[in-house]
Motif scaffolding. Structure first.
Motif, PDB file in Angstrom:
ATOM      1  N   VAL A   1       1.520   2.698  10.716  1.00 36.00           N
ATOM      2  CA  VAL A   1       1.870   1.790   9.624  1.00 36.00           C
ATOM      3  C   VAL A   1       1.063   2.131   8.375  1.00 36.00           C
ATOM      4  O   VAL A   1       1.603   2.157   7.263  1.00 36.00           O
ATOM      5  N   LYS A   2      -0.220   2.427   8.545  1.00 35.68           N
ATOM      6  CA  LYS A   2      -1.078   2.783   7.416  1.00 35.68           C
ATOM      7  C   LYS A   2      -0.582   4.065   6.742  1.00 35.68           C
ATOM      8  O   LYS A   2      -0.509   4.145   5.510  1.00 35.68           O
TER       9      LYS A   2
ATOM     10  N   PHE B   1       2.461   5.262   6.830  1.00 36.30           N
ATOM     11  CA  PHE B   1       3.748   4.971   6.209  1.00 36.30           C
ATOM     12  C   PHE B   1       3.551   4.311   4.844  1.00 36.30           C
ATOM     13  O   PHE B   1       4.180   4.702   3.860  1.00 36.30           O
ATOM     14  N   LYS B   2       2.660   3.338   4.772  1.00 34.86           N
ATOM     15  CA  LYS B   2       2.379   2.669   3.496  1.00 34.86           C
ATOM     16  C   LYS B   2       1.820   3.654   2.473  1.00 34.86           C
ATOM     17  O   LYS B   2       2.181   3.611   1.301  1.00 34.86           O
ATOM     18  N   LYS B   3       0.933   4.537   2.932  1.00 36.58           N
ATOM     19  CA  LYS B   3       0.340   5.540   2.040  1.00 36.58           C
ATOM     20  C   LYS B   3       1.406   6.471   1.479  1.00 36.58           C
ATOM     21  O   LYS B   3       1.435   6.752   0.283  1.00 36.58           O
TER      22      LYS B   3
ATOM     23  N   MET C   1       4.606   5.863   1.190  1.00 35.21           N
ATOM     24  CA  MET C   1       5.488   5.118   0.289  1.00 35.21           C
ATOM     25  C   MET C   1       4.840   4.962  -1.088  1.00 35.21           C
ATOM     26  O   MET C   1       5.504   5.106  -2.118  1.00 35.21           O
ATOM     27  N   LYS C   2       3.543   4.688  -1.109  1.00 30.24           N
ATOM     28  CA  LYS C   2       2.827   4.525  -2.374  1.00 30.24           C
ATOM     29  C   LYS C   2       2.814   5.841  -3.147  1.00 30.24           C
ATOM     30  O   LYS C   2       3.037   5.870  -4.357  1.00 30.24           O
TER      31      LYS C   2
END
Length: 72
Positions: free
Chosen positions: A36-37, A39-41, A43-44
Motif C-alpha cells: 500500500v505504501k 502504491f501511494k508513493k 501514485m504521488k
C-alpha cells in the motif's frame, strides 16, 4: 439472525490464527502495508510527473504564442 455475529467473527479469527500462526499473519500484514505504501508513493510520483508535463506544455504554448505575435 442474518449476517455474522461477533461470535462468528471471533471463531473465524481463532481458526485463522491457529492455521497460519501469528508470525505468518504478522509478515502478511507487513507485506500488505508495504504494498500500500509503495502504491501511494507511485501514485504521488505519477501525479507530480503529470503536473510537470502539463506545466511544460503550458510554457511551450505561451512561447509559441509570443513567437507568433512577434512575427506579425
Amino acid at each position: 439472525m442474518a449476517g455474522l455475529s461477533i461470535w462468528h467473527v471471533l471463531i473465524f479469527a481463532i481458526v485463522v490464527i491457529l492455521l497460519f500462526g501469528t508470525s505468518k499473519l504478522k509478515n502478511l500484514g507487513k507485506d500488505v502495508g508495504g504494498a500500500v505504501k509503495d502504491f501511494k508513493k507511485s501514485m504521488k510520483e505519477e501525479e507530480q510527473q503529470a503536473s510537470q508535463t502539463q506545466a511544460a506544455r503550458t510554457i511551450d504554448a505561451d512561447v509559441n504564442v509570443a513567437e507568433n505575435t512577434l512575427k506579425h
